[in-house]
Design a protein around this motif. Structure first.
Motif, mmCIF file in Angstrom:
data_model
loop_
_atom_site.group_PDB
_atom_site.id
_atom_site.type_symbol
_atom_site.label_atom_id
_atom_site.label_comp_id
_atom_site.label_asym_id
_atom_site.label_seq_id
_atom_site.Cartn_x
_atom_site.Cartn_y
_atom_site.Cartn_z
ATOM 1 N N THR A 86 0.833 -1.202 0.000
ATOM 2 C CA THR A 86 0.000 0.000 0.000
ATOM 3 C C THR A 86 0.867 1.251 0.000
ATOM 4 O O THR A 86 0.577 2.231 -0.706
ATOM 5 C CB THR A 86 -0.920 0.012 1.238
ATOM 6 O OG1 THR A 86 -1.718 -1.172 1.236
ATOM 7 C CG2 THR A 86 -1.827 1.228 1.232
ATOM 8 N N LEU A 137 0.995 4.338 -2.724
ATOM 9 C CA LEU A 137 0.773 5.710 -2.292
ATOM 10 C C LEU A 137 1.967 6.592 -2.631
ATOM 11 O O LEU A 137 1.809 7.748 -3.071
ATOM 12 C CB LEU A 137 0.515 5.730 -0.788
ATOM 13 C CG LEU A 137 0.113 7.071 -0.167
ATOM 14 C CD1 LEU A 137 -1.166 7.587 -0.806
ATOM 15 C CD2 LEU A 137 -0.058 6.928 1.334
ATOM 16 N N PHE A 181 -6.019 6.824 -4.836
ATOM 17 C CA PHE A 181 -6.249 7.231 -3.459
ATOM 18 C C PHE A 181 -6.837 8.639 -3.435
ATOM 19 O O PHE A 181 -6.122 9.617 -3.683
ATOM 20 C CB PHE A 181 -4.943 7.192 -2.650
ATOM 21 C CG PHE A 181 -4.281 5.840 -2.637
ATOM 22 C CD1 PHE A 181 -4.806 4.804 -1.880
ATOM 23 C CD2 PHE A 181 -3.132 5.600 -3.382
ATOM 24 C CE1 PHE A 181 -4.199 3.561 -1.851
ATOM 25 C CE2 PHE A 181 -2.521 4.360 -3.358
ATOM 26 C CZ PHE A 181 -3.060 3.331 -2.603
ATOM 27 N N PRO A 185 -5.046 10.612 0.380
ATOM 28 C CA PRO A 185 -3.815 9.953 0.837
ATOM 29 C C PRO A 185 -3.604 10.050 2.347
ATOM 30 O O PRO A 185 -3.072 9.129 2.960
ATOM 31 C CB PRO A 185 -2.713 10.699 0.080
ATOM 32 C CG PRO A 185 -3.386 11.228 -1.137
ATOM 33 C CD PRO A 185 -4.777 11.573 -0.699
#
Length: 467
Positions: A175, A179, A199, A202
């Motif tokens: 993940t 990101l 996303f 974030p």
């Protein structure tokens, strides 16, 4: 440690030295089969021996270890395992001799004479790590399994060896990488529409990642206790039952018990397993006005042990009022973790311990009778609750048992917090990107993906030779 090459074959005794039913000499490297053929002679039937050309993969052979003149060193079994599906990821050979120091030493000498070199501490496991068979967290778990003294420590080590912690770390890393890539794009192309990104928020993603890491960190105290043990000091005035409690928990008479005050003049230590938790019990001299220099030294050591304890078992007698020394002990305990044990409840109770309770409001009170074996199950339950702090159970979740892992997780959490703050305060995304990269490196330090070479060398240097 020197770089591993194809010609480099290592060998060591993989079992503890001493008398035993079996002892193993292990080899790893491309020369393993060649060396095995040189020193091992298969039984060809009817007592005859021969040097065979090829060893079938993972087939166990019976025969003899013999020197260059053909003289038998030991009767043995041998197996050859072709890489990469081995412990080290390389070709591996094992010779199972009798558990004799002489037989093992002579067999190892023959193997070294034929071209292997003596393995360095932890080098077999290090090769498994370098060859990608296990990661660094799993490699560290190997020695934890070897050193485990209780079922709980063993279970926690096996869970890590099987990759439980590593899988959780990689899930977080996955993940985080996504990101990080997205924030990098946002930094380079600020005009891009937010709807194009995976996303939408974030900062919320970072908050969720922090929660996952925080959960792991919360297990570190319990993990340390399970792995390294807990030092519990039994403190109190003379004749309240400290030595009797030690003997009862240890299951044997480790301390002398008499009605004479001051019988215990020095600290006595015994390691016991309490609900799978290794507990180092320390019985101390009864704290009172010293009668002579020897008893004075014993009492000084009692105070010192109390200061160093992870947990204090503060014993009081139900058959006697709490006195000035009890109050002094309570004040010394202060904010340290403690359990108050009101012993001798088999006698008429006349103790008023309300003043002690006011000094130690957080300490749990348990009424016991060591003589009649009452209340000890409640004591064990209290120790278990204190170790796990109600947040994790050994059979329910992962425990972070390694101090190095816990520190790296704390550093990763701090970097994620910095990144989240930067995003929520509309700071340049480059700042958040820098923090995210550092957090990712901290997580990679746990599994070894980002660990420095000197750290790796230090970890494996603590292993035993042959592992």
């Amino acid at each position: 440690m020197e770089r591993i090459t194809e010609e480099d074959t290592i060998a060591a005794v993989a079992t503890a030295y001493g008398e035993g039913g079996i002892g193993i000499v292990k080899l790893s490297g491309t020369g393993a089969e060649h060396i095995l053929r040189k020193v091992f002679r298969k039984n060809a039937g009817r007592g005859s021996l021969k040097n065979a050309g090829i060893f079938e993969d993972r087939r166990l052979y019976y025969g003899r270890v013999a020197d260059e003149s053909g003289e038998t060193v030991d009767e043995a079994l041998a197996v050859f395992m072709r890489g990469p599906h081995t412990y080290t990821g390389e070709d591996v050979a094992e010779i199972d001799c009798h558990g004799s120091v002489i037989a093992l030493r002579k067999t190892l000498a023959l193997v070294l004479r034929e071209g292997a070199r003596l393995a360095e501490p932890g080098e077999f496991t290090k090769r498994g790590f370098l060859n990608g068979r296990i990661d660094l967290a799993q490699a560290e778990a190997v020695m934890d399994v070897v050193r485990a003294k209780t079922d709980a420590a063993h279970n926690a080590s096996v869970a890590q060896l099987e990759g439980g912690l590593s899988a959780k770390i990689r899930e977080i890393e996955k993940t985080l990488r996504g990101l990080l890539a997205e924030i990098s794009v946002r930094a380079e192309y600020p005009e891009e529409d937010a709807e194009e990104f995976s996303f939408t928020d974030p900062a919320e993603v970072l908050s969720a990642l922090k929660a996952e890491i925080s959960q792991l960190i919360s297990t570190a105290a319990a993990g340390k206790a399970v792995r390294d043990g807990l030092t519990a000091v039994i403190a109190g005035r003379p004749n309240v039952g400290k030595s009797s409690l030690l003997n009862r928990l240890a299951g044997e008479a480790r301390a002398i018990v008499t009605e004479v005050p001051g019988t215990t003049r020095d600290t006595i230590e015994e390691t016991v397993s309490v609900r799978g938790i290794p507990v180092n019990l320390v019985d101390t001299a009864g704290i009172r006005a010293a009668d002579g220099i020897i008893e004075e030294m014993g009492i000084f050591r009692s105070w010192d042990a109390l200061n160093r304890a992870d947990l204090i078992l503060f014993m009081l007698s139900a058959a006697a009022p709490a006195g000035a020394k009890d109050m002094e002990i309570a004040r010394r305990i202060g904010e340290k973790a403690a359990i108050i044990l009101l012993n001798k409840t088999d006698l008429p109770v006349c103790a008023d311990i309300s003043a002690v309770r006011r000094l130690l409001p957080k300490a749990e009170l348990i009424e016991i009778s060591v003589k009649e074996n009452k209340g000890l199950n409640e004591l064990e339950s209290a120790i278990e609750r204190m170790v796990y702090a109600g947040t994790v159970r050994q059979n329910e979740s992962l425990l972070v048992t390694n101090a190095r892992h816990a520190e790296l997780l704390r550093q990763a959490f701090a970097k994620l917090e910095d990144a989240e703050g930067a995003l929520r305060n509309d700071m340049p995304p480059e700042l958040a990107e820098l923090d995210l990269r550092e957090a990712w490196e901290c997580l990679g330090g746990v599994t070894g993906e980002c660990a420095r070479e000197d750290i790796i060398d230090e970890i494996f240097s603590g292993f035993c030779v042959g592992k």
